[in-house]
Design an enzyme around this catalytic site. Structure first.
Site, PDB file in Angstrom:
ATOM      1  N   GLU A 353      40.630 -12.496  -0.443  1.00 54.61           N
ATOM      2  CA  GLU A 353      40.027 -11.183  -0.711  1.00 54.61           C
ATOM      3  C   GLU A 353      40.869 -10.078  -0.063  1.00 54.61           C
ATOM      4  O   GLU A 353      40.852  -8.937  -0.506  1.00 54.61           O
ATOM      5  CB  GLU A 353      38.567 -11.138  -0.199  1.00 54.61           C
ATOM      6  N   HIS A 384      42.136 -38.976   1.232  1.00 52.32           N
ATOM      7  CA  HIS A 384      41.683 -39.938   0.224  1.00 52.32           C
ATOM      8  C   HIS A 384      41.312 -39.242  -1.076  1.00 52.32           C
ATOM      9  O   HIS A 384      40.599 -39.800  -1.898  1.00 52.32           O
ATOM     10  CB  HIS A 384      40.512 -40.746   0.784  1.00 52.32           C
ATOM     11  N   LYS A 512      30.717  -7.587 -11.121  1.00 50.57           N
ATOM     12  CA  LYS A 512      29.380  -7.107 -10.736  1.00 50.57           C
ATOM     13  C   LYS A 512      28.835  -6.165 -11.813  1.00 50.57           C
ATOM     14  O   LYS A 512      27.681  -6.258 -12.220  1.00 50.57           O
ATOM     15  CB  LYS A 512      29.440  -6.337  -9.412  1.00 50.57           C
TER      16      LYS A 512
END
Ligand code: F6P
Length: 549
Positions: A353, A384, A512
């Site tokens: 950000e 793994h 948004k």
């Protein structure tokens, strides 16, 4: 054209990078017995080993020159002085003032902000002590046993990561919960685990306008009011952390129960402010002060150490080297400490950000890559799962290994195994395994010639893959403070080199806005005109109507 493009050292580094293609770390270590010593940096309680990066002395010298030419130190000093370096929002950037000792002076517009910071810390401490001592009681007279933080982004990731990191220091009566996602599942499943009479909700939002947080806070309030004897109980069970007193009051939380901070604290840098309230409730004011002191120790180092031994500066510049000169697109952060399991997510916000920007401070487009993709999982789990790609994939992914020397738990050989795996991974990335070594291994196993020849290329590890190891004594509040501040400053250095504003986040706004329109369509039960065909179809399907019908 930015300072980064113009810098003489940039051209030098580009030429150097062509030579660096032939750097072979195996040979560099073999030829240079002083390498591990020269490229390792000791801070109190923390060793940062940069020797397994694809660098030599010339690389570091040129990177430091690049830092000078791009004005990193000047920008750093301007940040510490409280200048409005967050130009697009016209704000100072002073998370460092949040961890400055009482009595220091940091001015914004002629006002010393340190007393304000200390006053809020004092209120937080008084409140935390009451909750922790069992003096602050819920509506039926029992002490608080659950803290539910409701926030998202910086108002969630920091306190969540840190509370998990410092569980060994946690108050035995308090369980910490974090609800961030607007997906009702997150709240519903959390509320199943708490008792309204002993739950404290901390509504954490810098702006107090964030859709997800307000929706979650409303749901929590409704749930609570459905169980509490009367609405007066809200005052004992809801507190807010915000810069926006008006909205906090409008929501129904008494400003007496609000802990404030300031616009010069960026969301992703806010853990040190009142946003850290859940952490203080969890570990107590004294340990929280140690956390702040760890951050401050790193601030002093970043501000005062010469670039040649300045760890955030060096880590930042080596990140630039990997990203812009060696072509690495991402960085994996692998904490070998289960308590740090949220650190990669936290660093994702901090770094991506901050530096995920395609516009320079001057308003142009950078002709180079800026912030890399940050990702990771704790070790040994990652080994793994995705380490296959790190060792043998076609992409080079630099890795940060983060590991404590001492565990909080002396159980069998667990910690020795953890350390061994961590060190082995960076060794394997650096050394690799040559064809000759694989051939000898296969021969020793007695594999017939044909089968060995077929298998051989699959078992070769190219090696020469860069990593940094951060080895600290123990995961204490102080060590965590140092670690987080180290990464903050690393991100700062890179943003300064790339000439971007690391402190705004306009890139989150469009989604948004559009979500607001789409939500209106969902409420209305029909897509409004003007959507692209794909979105219109998705909406129609979700609403249950047929496209175009
Ligand atoms: O969506 C981005 C963002 O603004 C982050 O930068 C911030 O940490 C988060 O939202 C939460 O914001 P607030 O604390 O204002 O609710």
């Amino acid at each position: 054209v930015t300072a980064f493009d113009r810098a003489d050292s940039h051209a030098h580094l580009a030429a150097h990078a062509r030579r660096a293609a032939a750097f072979d770390m195996r040979q560099m270590f073999a030829r240079d017995p002083g390498r591990a010593e020269r490229f390792a940096f000791e801070l109190p309680g923390l060793l940062v080993d940069l020797s397994k990066q694809r660098i030599d002395d010339d690389t570091l010298r040129s990177l430091i020159a690049l830092a000078h030419e791009t004005g990193v130190t000047g920008r750093r000093d301007a940040m510490f002085r409280g200048e409005r370096i967050n130009a697009t929002e016209g704000r100072a950037v002073l998370h460092t003032a949040l961890r400055a000792p009482a009595g220091s002076v940091v001015t914004v517009d002629g006002r010393n902000v340190v007393p304000d910071v200390q006053a809020v810390l004092g209120r937080m401490a008084a409140f935390s002590n009451r909750v922790r001592d069992g003096d602050w009681r819920g509506y039926d007279g029992r002490p608080i046993a659950h803290v539910v933080n409701i926030g998202i982004g910086g108002s969630d990731l920091g306190p969540y990561m840190a509370c998990e990191a410092l569980v060994p220091y946690g108050h035995p009566r308090l369980s910490m919960h974090f609800v961030s996602n607007v997906d009702a599942t997150h709240m519903v499943e959390t509320l199943k685990r708490v008792d309204p009479a002993t739950t404290l909700f901390v509504v954490a939002s810098k702006t107090f306008t964030t859709q997800e947080t307000l929706a979650n806070a409303r749901t929590a309030r409704e749930w609570f009011l459905g169980r509490a004897p009367d609405s007066g109980a809200i005052a004992r069970h809801f507190v807010a952390v915000s810069t926006n007193e008006v909205e906090v009051s409008a929501f129904g939380i008494d400003p007496e129960n609000m802990f404030g901070f300031w616009d010069w604290v960026g969301g992703r840098y806010s853990l040190w402010s009142a946003i850290g309230l859940p952490l203080m409730l969890h570990i107590g004011p004294r340990a929280f002060a140690e956390f702040l002191a760890g951050g401050h120790a790193m601030d002093r180092h970043f501000r005062d150490a010469p670039p040649e031994s300045n760890v955030p500066m060096l880590m930042g510049m080596i990140g630039v080297w990997n990203a812009n000169f060696l072509g690495c697109d991402s960085v994996a952060v692998i904490p070998y400490d289960q308590y740090l399991h949220r650190l990669p997510a936290y660093l994702q916000q901090l770094d991506m950000e901050s530096n995920g920007k395609g516009t320079t401070l001057a308003g142009g487009r950078p002709g180079y890559h800026t912030g890399p993709v940050i990702w990771g999982e704790p070790g040994t789990n990652g080994q793994h799962a995705f380490f296959q790609l790190l060792h043998q994939g076609t992409r080079i992914v630099p890795v940060d290994f983060i590991v404590p020397i001492h565990s909080h738990h002396r159980v069998g050989e667990h910690h020795a195994m953890l350390l061994a795996n961590c060190f082995a991974q960076s060794q394997a990335l650096m050394f690799g395994k040559t064809e000759a070594e694989v051939r000898a291994e296969l021969a020793a196993q007695g594999l017939p010639g044909d089968a060995a020849a077929a298998l051989l290329p699959h078992k070769v590890f190219p090696g020469n893959r860069p990593s940094t190891t951060l080895l600290f004594d123990r995961l204490t509040p102080h060590a965590l403070g140092m670690l987080i501040a180290l990464y903050e400053h690393k991100v700062f250095v890179q943003g300064a080199v790339w000439g971007v504003n690391s402190f705004d986040q306009w890139g989150v706004e469009l989604g948004k806005q559009l979500a607001g329109r789409i939500l209106a369509d969902l409420r209305a039960g029909e897509p409004a005109a003007g959507h692209d065909a794909s979105t219109a179809r998705l909406l129609a399907r979700a609403i249950g109507a047929r496209p175009g019908g």
